[in-house]
Write a protein that holds these residues in place. Structure first.
Motif, mmCIF file in Angstrom:
data_model
loop_
_atom_site.group_PDB
_atom_site.id
_atom_site.type_symbol
_atom_site.label_atom_id
_atom_site.label_comp_id
_atom_site.label_asym_id
_atom_site.label_seq_id
_atom_site.Cartn_x
_atom_site.Cartn_y
_atom_site.Cartn_z
ATOM 1 N N CYS A 354 -1.686 23.941 28.855
ATOM 2 C CA CYS A 354 -1.347 22.664 28.208
ATOM 3 C C CYS A 354 -0.087 22.040 28.820
ATOM 4 C CB CYS A 354 -1.168 22.864 26.705
ATOM 5 S SG CYS A 354 -2.713 23.305 25.865
ATOM 6 N N ARG A 357 -1.035 20.746 32.269
ATOM 7 C CA ARG A 357 -1.819 19.512 32.155
ATOM 8 C C ARG A 357 -0.920 18.325 31.829
ATOM 9 N NH1 ARG A 357 -4.440 19.542 26.890
ATOM 10 N NH2 ARG A 357 -2.256 19.020 26.479
ATOM 11 N N ASP A 358 0.013 18.525 30.887
ATOM 12 C CA ASP A 358 0.887 17.409 30.518
ATOM 13 C C ASP A 358 1.776 16.996 31.693
ATOM 14 O OD1 ASP A 358 -0.327 17.454 28.103
ATOM 15 O OD2 ASP A 358 1.448 17.941 26.917
ATOM 16 N N THR A 359 2.208 17.976 32.482
ATOM 17 C CA THR A 359 2.977 17.658 33.692
ATOM 18 C C THR A 359 2.122 16.830 34.656
ATOM 19 O OG1 THR A 359 4.138 19.763 33.414
ATOM 20 C CG2 THR A 359 4.359 18.666 35.550
ATOM 21 N N LEU A 360 0.858 17.220 34.789
ATOM 22 C CA LEU A 360 -0.049 16.477 35.680
ATOM 23 C C LEU A 360 -0.289 15.051 35.182
ATOM 24 C CD1 LEU A 360 -2.719 19.258 36.348
ATOM 25 C CD2 LEU A 360 -0.907 18.507 37.897
ATOM 26 N N LEU A 361 -0.294 14.880 33.856
ATOM 27 C CA LEU A 361 -0.474 13.527 33.315
ATOM 28 C C LEU A 361 0.721 12.646 33.681
ATOM 29 C CD1 LEU A 361 -1.970 14.376 29.787
ATOM 30 C CD2 LEU A 361 -3.198 13.547 31.797
ATOM 31 N N GLU A 362 1.902 13.268 33.764
ATOM 32 C CA GLU A 362 3.066 12.517 34.259
ATOM 33 C C GLU A 362 2.848 12.127 35.723
ATOM 34 O OE1 GLU A 362 6.667 14.261 31.463
ATOM 35 O OE2 GLU A 362 6.509 15.040 33.485
ATOM 36 N N ALA B 81 -0.101 26.006 21.057
ATOM 37 C CA ALA B 81 0.109 25.836 22.499
ATOM 38 C C ALA B 81 -0.163 24.383 22.902
ATOM 39 C CB ALA B 81 -0.801 26.791 23.276
ATOM 40 N N GLU B 82 -1.169 23.798 22.252
ATOM 41 C CA GLU B 82 -1.519 22.410 22.575
ATOM 42 C C GLU B 82 -0.424 21.430 22.141
ATOM 43 O OE1 GLU B 82 -4.286 20.809 24.135
ATOM 44 O OE2 GLU B 82 -2.942 19.120 23.846
ATOM 45 N N PRO B 85 4.213 20.875 23.682
ATOM 46 C CA PRO B 85 4.898 19.856 24.502
ATOM 47 C C PRO B 85 5.162 18.551 23.745
ATOM 48 C CG PRO B 85 3.116 20.886 25.754
ATOM 49 C CD PRO B 85 2.960 21.327 24.329
ATOM 50 N N TYR B 90 8.224 15.690 24.393
ATOM 51 C CA TYR B 90 7.932 14.260 24.387
ATOM 52 C C TYR B 90 8.365 13.516 23.124
ATOM 53 C CZ TYR B 90 5.367 15.512 28.539
ATOM 54 O OH TYR B 90 5.054 15.995 29.774
ATOM 55 N N VAL B 95 1.807 12.319 26.158
ATOM 56 C CA VAL B 95 2.805 12.375 27.218
ATOM 57 C C VAL B 95 3.426 10.991 27.382
ATOM 58 C CG1 VAL B 95 3.087 12.711 29.716
ATOM 59 C CG2 VAL B 95 1.600 14.247 28.402
ATOM 60 N N VAL B 96 4.754 10.914 27.418
ATOM 61 C CA VAL B 96 5.422 9.621 27.554
ATOM 62 C C VAL B 96 5.039 8.987 28.899
ATOM 63 C CG1 VAL B 96 7.654 8.443 27.706
ATOM 64 C CG2 VAL B 96 7.352 10.359 26.103
ATOM 65 N N ASP B 97 4.543 7.777 28.855
ATOM 66 C CA ASP B 97 4.104 7.058 30.064
ATOM 67 C C ASP B 97 2.986 7.775 30.811
ATOM 68 O OD1 ASP B 97 5.873 4.948 29.747
ATOM 69 O OD2 ASP B 97 7.441 5.855 30.980
ATOM 70 N N GLY B 98 2.277 8.677 30.129
ATOM 71 C CA GLY B 98 1.344 9.542 30.844
ATOM 72 C C GLY B 98 0.021 8.884 31.203
ATOM 73 N N TYR B 99 -0.630 9.464 32.205
ATOM 74 C CA TYR B 99 -2.013 9.133 32.555
ATOM 75 C C TYR B 99 -2.880 9.486 31.342
ATOM 76 C CZ TYR B 99 -6.244 9.323 35.578
ATOM 77 O OH TYR B 99 -7.462 9.130 36.166
ATOM 78 N N PHE B 104 -8.993 12.907 32.005
ATOM 79 C CA PHE B 104 -8.936 14.234 32.638
ATOM 80 C C PHE B 104 -10.158 15.031 32.184
ATOM 81 C CE2 PHE B 104 -5.113 16.599 34.463
ATOM 82 C CZ PHE B 104 -4.795 15.572 35.311
#
Lengths: 404, 119
Positions: A354, A357-362, B81-82, B85, B90, B95-99, B104
């Protein structure tokens, strides 16, 4: 506190005068003509990483790979003799795609259209109502093979009917030696994987993962302090090495990295947290962590043209970028680690998944925005600093294929 | 009567059972659809118990033949775990400004037990 050894008088890029220090053109990221040349002179000529041997452990196991840029679909299969083969995924009768599943296991491939059957070695074994054909030559109708070979368990194919060189020569002795002995097989029975189709040139995506310069800024919320330290705030690399077409970078970790509460528990119950600081870094073969740095984090290997392999202690990952169009690509990510020892270890793996993945979304956030602005045509060049030399090298190698 | 309980020593986490979802995609979707208040309530309830939960789960080698209450607890832990973050990095669900995470495509989840050994 340990600090990254100061570079010698010459910066890394200056040690390789052939790659220059000037700006790079924007054209390769936005030009349809450049894209067409890449397809013909690079992707249809070179060895491409399509997967791992662990995906097809038993005779008859296969997977299908769409090679969009090469205009074909291929089947990679483990034959009766245990060897890995690859074929264009096409029936010799009227051209139907032979296998439609993404993966599976079988004794023979049967076409869903008219029932023709091919052996695992590609031979045409059975033709339905064969007596009604005219002078049918079964041998000439076998599945068309694709050149295939493996390196460290990675399966590479080359769609050129007669490749200029073997996979081993393509990779070169230096690259192969640099990673020899890394326990890929030990980590490869389990992996997590994502893919996404991005509206960006494949090199925009590739380049975002081929430099570390962005980490302290783009990843300031999640992994920046894994790499940035008081002594090395911009996470400058320990070492760069260019190996012909390919390259390697070695990176340090921040010795004073503070784990978050969940991260700390994940690290205690499992070994597959991606961002672990690797204190046991000297347990690897000499080519891994080449400077022997005690606070090593990972080595990044760039296999020209579209594959990045990042190896660390207990886990490794791959990024592969498949061109779809000049402004579109498929980005495939895999993170490999040993299977969890128990369900607590499985939690650790889930946390690693997780947070990765969140790093990859950045990372993903910049790609389409970059492409859009490059295509505006406002600027004709981009500039690179020393720590971005892998991009500069990749460009230089591509130029040698396109105009060499 | 349908049994919907967690193992005896973790009954205090019962109010958060809605987070006990079997797949990574479901857990991710719930995180994205939740308010930060809901995520933080779950995080702060489970975090002080996480060491005990993981210590308990460490006794089970894999997911094969898992008792239903243990399976619920396992999936509850995976949900932490999910969301970790979101809380730790954040300060918001995404995710801030995230894709866009929905773009995905999950091609493969981590495996446990027999699945991991097979492929």
């Amino acid at each position: 506190m340990a600090t990254v050894p100061a570079p010698a008088a010459l910066r890394w890029t200056e040690r390789y005068p052939e790659i220059g220090t000037g700006p790079l053109p924007v054209e390769p990221y936005i030009s349809p003509e450049y894209f067409a040349l890449e397809r013909e002179r690079i992707f249809r000529k070179v060895w491409l990483n399509v997967g791992r041997v662990e995906q097809i452990p038993e005779s008859g196991d296969y997977f299908v790979k769409d090679l969009f840029i090469c205009g074909t679909s291929i089947i990679v299969v483990r034959g009766k003799d245990g060897e890995v083969s690859a074929f264009h995924n096409m029936c010799g009768h009227r051209g139907n795609q032979l296998v439609w599943d993404e993966q599976g296991s079988c004794r023979a491939f049967t076409c869903k259209f008219h029932g023709w059957v091919y052996s695992l070695d590609g031979a045409l074994r059975h033709v339905t109502d064969e007596g009604n054909f005219f002078d049918l030559d079964r041998a000439s109708l076998a599945m068309t093979p694709v050149a295939v070979d493996t390196w460290e368990g990675f399966i590479f194919v080359n769609v050129d009917p007669q490749p200029d060189e073997s996979l081993q020569d393509y990779l070169g002795a230096e690259l192969r030696a640099s990673i020899a002995g890394y326990p890929f097989a030990e980590f490869s029975s389990d992996y997590v994987s994502w893919y996404t189709d991005i509206n960006a040139n494949w090199k925009v995506a590739h380049d975002a993962f081929a430099e570390i310069y962005h980490i302290p800024t783009l990843h300031r919320r999640i992994i920046a302090d894994v790499y940035s330290s008081k002594g090395n705030p911009w996470a400058n690399a320990l070492e760069f090495a260019l190996y012909g077409r390919h390259s390697r970078v070695s990176l340090s970790a921040n010795p004073a990295w503070q784990q978050t509460p969940v991260e700390a528990l994940a690290a205690r119950y499992g070994s597959a947290v991606l961002q672990q600081v690797n204190s046991g870094a000297n347990a690897f073969p000499p080519g891994v962590n080449p400077t022997g740095y005690p606070h090593w984090s990972f080595d990044g290997i760039q296999v020209f043209p579209n594959c990045l392999i990042y190896v660390s202690n207990g886990t490794y990952l791959t990024h592969i970028f498949w061109p779809l169009a000049v402004d579109r690509c498929r980005w495939e990510i895999r993170n490999y680690a040993p299977p969890a020892k128990n369900l607590a270890g499985r939690f650790s793996r889930e946390y690693g998944k997780c947070s990765f993945r969140d790093t990859l979304l950045e990372d993903g956030s910049t790609l389409e925005r970059t492409q859009r602005m490059l295509m505006s045509g406002v600027k004709k060049t981009i500039v690179l600093q020393d720590q971005e030399l892998v991009l500069r090298h990749r460009h230089k190698v591509a130029e040698s294929y396109l105009h060499g | 009567m349908t049994d919907v309980h967690l193992p005896e020593q973790f009954r205090d986490l019962q109010p958060f059972l809605a987070w006990s979802l079997a797949t990574g995609s479901e857990r991710s979707a719930r995180r994205q659809a939740s308010t930060m208040a809901d995520i933080e309530a779950f995080y702060h309830a489970l975090l002080p118990r996480l060491d005990a939960v993981l210590s308990f789960l460490a006794a089970y080698p894999d997911e094969d033949d898992l008792p239903a209450d243990v399976r619920r607890l396992f999936h509850l832990a995976l949900a932490l775990a999910e969301v970790a973050p979101a809380v730790e990095n954040y300060g918001q669900p995404s995710v801030v400004d995230g894709y866009d995470v929905a773009r995905f495509v999950v091609a493969r989840e981590p495996a446990s037990g027999r699945c991991a050994r097979r492929r």
